[in-house]
Design a protein around this motif. Sequence first.
Motif, short mmCIF file in Angstrom:
data_model
loop_
_atom_site.label_atom_id
_atom_site.label_comp_id
_atom_site.label_asym_id
_atom_site.label_seq_id
_atom_site.Cartn_x
_atom_site.Cartn_y
_atom_site.Cartn_z
N MET A 1 0.83 -1.18 0.00
CA MET A 1 0.00 0.00 0.00
C MET A 1 0.89 1.26 0.00
N CYS A 2 0.39 2.27 -0.64
CA CYS A 2 1.12 3.53 -0.74
C CYS A 2 1.29 4.16 0.65
N ALA A 3 2.49 4.60 0.95
CA ALA A 3 2.79 5.21 2.25
C ALA A 3 2.22 6.61 2.39
N LYS A 11 -3.83 -1.86 -7.36
CA LYS A 11 -4.74 -1.01 -8.12
C LYS A 11 -4.03 0.15 -8.80
N ASP A 12 -2.72 0.24 -8.63
CA ASP A 12 -1.94 1.31 -9.25
C ASP A 12 -1.88 1.08 -10.75
N PRO A 13 -2.29 2.07 -11.56
CA PRO A 13 -2.28 1.88 -13.01
C PRO A 13 -0.87 1.66 -13.56
N ALA A 14 0.15 2.09 -12.85
CA ALA A 14 1.53 1.87 -13.31
C ALA A 14 2.03 0.48 -12.94
N GLY A 15 1.28 -0.21 -12.09
CA GLY A 15 1.67 -1.55 -11.68
C GLY A 15 3.05 -1.58 -11.05
N SER A 20 8.52 4.52 -7.34
CA SER A 20 8.89 4.37 -5.94
C SER A 20 8.41 3.02 -5.40
N GLU A 21 9.17 2.49 -4.48
CA GLU A 21 8.76 1.24 -3.84
C GLU A 21 7.72 1.47 -2.76
N ILE A 22 7.65 2.70 -2.22
CA ILE A 22 6.73 2.94 -1.11
C ILE A 22 5.56 3.85 -1.47
N TYR A 23 5.62 4.53 -2.61
CA TYR A 23 4.53 5.42 -3.03
C TYR A 23 3.93 4.96 -4.35
N CYS A 24 2.64 5.23 -4.53
CA CYS A 24 1.95 4.89 -5.78
C CYS A 24 2.31 5.91 -6.86
N SER A 25 1.90 5.61 -8.08
CA SER A 25 2.23 6.50 -9.20
C SER A 25 1.43 7.79 -9.17
N TYR A 26 0.36 7.85 -8.39
CA TYR A 26 -0.40 9.10 -8.24
C TYR A 26 0.30 10.04 -7.26
N CYS A 27 0.97 9.50 -6.27
CA CYS A 27 1.62 10.30 -5.24
C CYS A 27 3.07 10.65 -5.58
N TYR A 28 3.70 9.86 -6.42
CA TYR A 28 5.13 10.06 -6.71
C TYR A 28 5.37 10.01 -8.22
#
Length: 77
Positions: A1-3, A11-15, A20-28
Motif C-alpha cells: 500500500m502507498c505510504a 490497483k496502481d495503473p503503473a503496476g 517508488s517502492e513505497i509510493y503509488c504512481s499518483y503520489c510520486y
Amino acid sequence: MCASCLMPFAKDPAGEQRESEIYCSYCYKDGKLCYEGNDLVGFKKAMIEAVVARGEPRWKAWVFAFFAGFAPRWKKK
C-alpha cells in the motif's frame, strides 16, 4: 500500500513500473512527491480533487482521503 494515500499497489495503473517502492504512481512522479507539503488537510483536499477528476464520485474520494490520514507519511502530523 502507498505510504502516502494507502492505495493498494495492485490497483496502481503503473503496476510494478511505478517509480517508488513505497509510493503509488499518483503520489510520486518525476522523482518527487506530487504533494510536497506537510499539511495533511491540504493533501486531503488535493487528493479529493484528483480522485474526482479521474471520474470517481466525491463521496468516494472523501472516504479515500479520510483513510489516507492513517498512512505512514501522515501518522505524526
